[in-house]
Design a protein around this motif. Structure first.
Motif, mmCIF file in Angstrom:
data_model
loop_
_atom_site.group_PDB
_atom_site.id
_atom_site.type_symbol
_atom_site.label_atom_id
_atom_site.label_comp_id
_atom_site.label_asym_id
_atom_site.label_seq_id
_atom_site.Cartn_x
_atom_site.Cartn_y
_atom_site.Cartn_z
ATOM 1 N N PHE B 214 0.829 -1.196 0.000
ATOM 2 C CA PHE B 214 0.000 0.000 0.000
ATOM 3 C C PHE B 214 0.872 1.258 0.000
ATOM 4 O O PHE B 214 0.629 2.207 -0.741
ATOM 5 C CB PHE B 214 -0.923 -0.022 1.215
ATOM 6 N N LEU B 215 1.924 1.244 0.832
ATOM 7 C CA LEU B 215 2.828 2.386 0.879
ATOM 8 C C LEU B 215 3.695 2.457 -0.375
ATOM 9 O O LEU B 215 4.269 3.493 -0.678
ATOM 10 C CB LEU B 215 3.735 2.298 2.110
ATOM 11 N N LEU B 229 -4.843 -1.454 -3.414
ATOM 12 C CA LEU B 229 -5.125 -0.327 -2.523
ATOM 13 C C LEU B 229 -4.248 0.865 -2.865
ATOM 14 O O LEU B 229 -4.715 2.011 -2.886
ATOM 15 C CB LEU B 229 -4.884 -0.735 -1.066
ATOM 16 N N VAL B 233 -5.897 4.401 -3.975
ATOM 17 C CA VAL B 233 -5.820 5.594 -3.132
ATOM 18 C C VAL B 233 -4.919 6.658 -3.742
ATOM 19 O O VAL B 233 -5.267 7.832 -3.775
ATOM 20 C CB VAL B 233 -5.326 5.229 -1.718
ATOM 21 N N PHE B 234 -3.721 6.239 -4.246
ATOM 22 C CA PHE B 234 -2.749 7.250 -4.643
ATOM 23 C C PHE B 234 -2.835 7.662 -6.104
ATOM 24 O O PHE B 234 -2.481 8.768 -6.450
ATOM 25 C CB PHE B 234 -1.333 6.788 -4.307
ATOM 26 N N ALA B 238 -9.596 7.133 -5.546
ATOM 27 C CA ALA B 238 -10.767 6.442 -5.016
ATOM 28 C C ALA B 238 -11.332 7.117 -3.769
ATOM 29 O O ALA B 238 -12.486 6.908 -3.420
ATOM 30 C CB ALA B 238 -10.412 4.994 -4.697
ATOM 31 N N MET B 239 -10.473 7.942 -3.079
ATOM 32 C CA MET B 239 -10.989 8.574 -1.867
ATOM 33 C C MET B 239 -11.930 9.729 -2.212
ATOM 34 O O MET B 239 -12.641 10.228 -1.360
ATOM 35 C CB MET B 239 -9.846 9.093 -0.994
ATOM 36 N N ASP B 240 -11.909 10.183 -3.445
ATOM 37 C CA ASP B 240 -12.753 11.316 -3.809
ATOM 38 C C ASP B 240 -13.871 10.966 -4.781
ATOM 39 O O ASP B 240 -14.861 11.655 -4.847
ATOM 40 C CB ASP B 240 -11.892 12.429 -4.434
ATOM 41 N N LEU B 245 -15.475 3.203 -5.943
ATOM 42 C CA LEU B 245 -15.847 2.653 -4.643
ATOM 43 C C LEU B 245 -15.522 1.175 -4.479
ATOM 44 O O LEU B 245 -14.836 0.776 -3.542
ATOM 45 C CB LEU B 245 -17.352 2.872 -4.449
ATOM 46 N N LEU B 248 -11.811 0.270 -4.266
ATOM 47 C CA LEU B 248 -11.197 0.569 -2.980
ATOM 48 C C LEU B 248 -11.695 -0.391 -1.906
ATOM 49 O O LEU B 248 -10.916 -0.903 -1.096
ATOM 50 C CB LEU B 248 -11.528 2.006 -2.572
ATOM 51 N N LEU B 249 -12.995 -0.626 -1.898
ATOM 52 C CA LEU B 249 -13.573 -1.379 -0.787
ATOM 53 C C LEU B 249 -13.313 -2.878 -0.867
ATOM 54 O O LEU B 249 -13.207 -3.538 0.157
ATOM 55 C CB LEU B 249 -15.089 -1.129 -0.704
#
Lengths: 329, 281
Positions: B214-215, B229, B233-234, B238-240, B245, B248-249
């Motif tokens: 993830f990092l 992930l 995210v990066f 997906a966070m916006d 959805l 990400l989920l």
């Protein structure tokens, strides 16, 4: 006096540990193919500096002179470390590492501590309830929640919280420590914004620690409930509340080991929490330093996180000695 | 017989076992189910769940369910292997320390304290700068070597209490070698306890390996949940955006499900080996 004789070996072990981590990061940086110092040295030579000038410049920026034998460099590194000098950051071009860390530390320490306190209060009380009601459905559910939160990975927790409270319900902001349009200082809107931005990280830290407190408290209370003095209290007809006070006072002792462990989890997890919430704390500094190949900053941040955990261990041990008279005797 | 009764007494325990079995099947047979490279469909980027794509598609139009199923093998194989390494090292250290006591014990336990104190994730990401441990066995070595402290401490305390039991005193009284006592008498009695700790370690190691991907500090050598992930995210935003959805989920829910499965199942294991917890009526 007794406290001191118990504490000294712990202090010694802690110091050895800090020394070992310092040594590890030193040799790690030197095991890297093409050390950052060498690369910079070549750059200075190419840009027309004399070898002496380039050497002096490199040693002033990277904190070690790169053509000395390794052992001499190591001695110099330890010597500067003892004087609180961690060298200069590369990505923040020449700013001392200690300055970068000092700016970042509060953004890790305060949220983590707040989370720790919340987790302690909620976790231990729920743990006691889970122990007393262990045969009922609620007791079972409570201990299940403890195992669940103890097992769930940090970033899953952080991402789910961020997703639910920000993206989905739009209740809380995240990213940085406050709204960037506000002027920092002690004014209403800024303080409110800082608190709002801190809620999600603090909640993550709290849920992260909650499980360990609950589970340890539960097993501790169960074992105290089986003790003779509790049976005696029951037979003497003491009120349940008084009895519960006896129990909790005796059951709280093993919690100090959880305190030290929790600090380790929280600070270790700060890399992920701060990464998800884009929070400028120590974990984020460590992560950014690795991305930028900023080795002095990387080793400094790693060292500081380890030192904090070692210190927390020593403090936990000291508190234990103060609180439990049996250890002192 | 007792095992079955304990397992079925709470429905949650059976559910836990079923969840674990499902993921184990996914890890074993998943890559055969979807052979070949991921299909990319530029016309169906971030499409919503449908009959064709049960969990929707990702930023390149690949099927999310397919990615989850294929990624399961890496995640579970590595976690199991890491847990095995950690259990072997931890059991050995804990057994020897608890059995011999005295100076051996002090030295080994200081070492264990050391391993436990150094924060695991920061250590691993620092380590990733010199060693890109992306392959399953490399990752397992990195996780196992840094993560055996908990097992060692638990095994030691269990050994200390077993040591005082009659059967061990008898074995020692008969003049049997310590090797015999440790491996023939102690180890079989510790086995269920170690197994329990291994299950707990699996949760922790899944968290750690997925976190490293993830990092993005280890090379993305294979498709797995951590890589998903990271990209969601990066780079996937997906966070916006609500469109991403399911991308990400899906991995998050898989990790949550495995955690729940292990926790529910451990509840049964715990009661089996810890009669003190059995309900008193």
């Amino acid at each position: 006096m007794r406290t001191l004789t118990r504490l000294l070996p712990k202090l010694a072990v802690g110091l050895v540990m800090i020394w070992a981590v310092a040594t590890f990061t030193f040799f790690l940086v030197h095991a890297l193919p093409g050390s950052p110092g060498d690369a910079a040295y070549e750059n200075y030579i190419l840009s027309g500096m004399s070898p002496e000038q380039a050497q002096a410049k490199v040693s002033s920026i990277y904190g070690f002179t790169s053509h000395d034998p390794l052992l001499v460099q190591y001695r110099g590194y330890l010597w500067r470390l003892l004087h609180g000098d961690l060298g200069q950051s590369i990505s923040y071009s020449g700013v001392p590492v200690t300055h970068v860390l000092r700016a970042a530390a509060p953004w890790t320490i305060f949220p983590a501590l707040a989370g720790l306190v919340i987790a302690f209060l909620v976790g231990t009380s729920f743990g006691a309830v889970a122990a007393v009601k262990r045969s009922s459905r609620w007791g079972g559910l409570l201990s299940m929640s403890g195992s669940f939160f103890a097992g769930i990975p940090v970033f899953v927790l952080a991402l789910v919280l961020a997703f639910l409270f920000h993206t989905e319900w739009n209740l809380l902001p995240y990213g940085d420590t406050s709204d960037v349009t506000l002027t920092p200082g002690f004014n209403g809107p800024y303080v409110v914004s800082v608190v709002q931005h801190a809620i999600l990280p603090v909640a993550t830290y709290a849920l992260l620690g909650y499980g360990a407190w609950l589970l340890t408290m539960k097993s501790s209370v169960i074992s105290v409930l089986g003790d003779d003095f509790i049976l005696a209290a029951e037979l003497r007809g003491l009120r349940p509340r008084t009895r519960m006070r006896y129990v909790s006072r005796n059951a709280i002792l093993p919690m100090f080991t959880v305190f030290a462990l929790s600090i380790g989890y929280l600070l270790g997890g700060s890399v992920l929490v701060e990464n998800v919430f884009d929070y400028p704390g120590l974990g984020n500094v460590l992560f950014q330093a690795i991305g930028a190949r900023d080795y002095p900053l990387m080793s400094g941040a790693f060292l500081l996180i380890t030192v904090a955990i070692v210190l927390a261990n020593i403090v936990a041990d000291l508190l234990y000695t103060v609180i439990d008279p049996r250890v002192r005797r | 017989m007792t095992t079955w009764r304990v397992l079925t007494r709470r429905p949650g325990r059976v559910i836990g076992l079923l969840i674990l079995a499902l993921f184990a099947l996914m890890a074993v047979f998943g890559p055969y189910l979807y052979a070949g490279p991921l299909a990319v469909d530029p016309n169906a980027i971030y499409s919503a769940p449908s009959a064709q794509h049960w969990l929707g598609t990702d930023f390149a139009g690949s099927d999310v369910l397919q990615e989850i199923v294929i990624g399961a093998r890496y995640v579970l194989e590595t976690a199991a292997l890491s847990a095995l390494f950690a259990a072997v090292i931890g059991t050995l250290v804990g057994l020897v320390a608890g059995y011999h006591r005295g100076p051996t014990d002090s030295v080994l336990m200081r070492l264990t304290d050391f391993v436990l104190t150094i924060p695991g994730l920061p250590l691993l990401i620092v380590l990733s700068t010199i060693w890109s441990f992306g392959q399953p066995y490399e990752m397992a070595i990195a996780l196992g070597v840094t993560g055996w402290g908990g097992v060692a401490r638990a095994v030691r305390s269990q050994t200390l209490s077993l040591r005082e039991r009659g059967f061990l005193e008898a074995a020692r009284g008969l003049g049997l070698s310590s090797r015999h006592v440790i491996f023939r008498e102690l180890l079989p009695n510790l086995a269920p306890f170690v197994a329990m700790n291994m299950l707990l370690a699996v949760i922790a190691f899944i968290g750690a390996e997925v976190a490293l991907f993830f990092l993005g500090v280890v090379p993305f050598s294979s498709s797995n949940w951590g890589v998903m992930l990271n990209q969601a995210v990066f780079s996937g935003g997906a966070m916006d955006s609500p469109a991403a959805l399911s991308y990400l989920l899906a991995p998050l829910l898989c990790i949550l499900l495995i955690t729940i499965g292990i926790v529910l199942f451990l509840d049964a294991v715990d009661e089996l080996f810890n009669p003190r917890l059995r309900e008193r009526s």
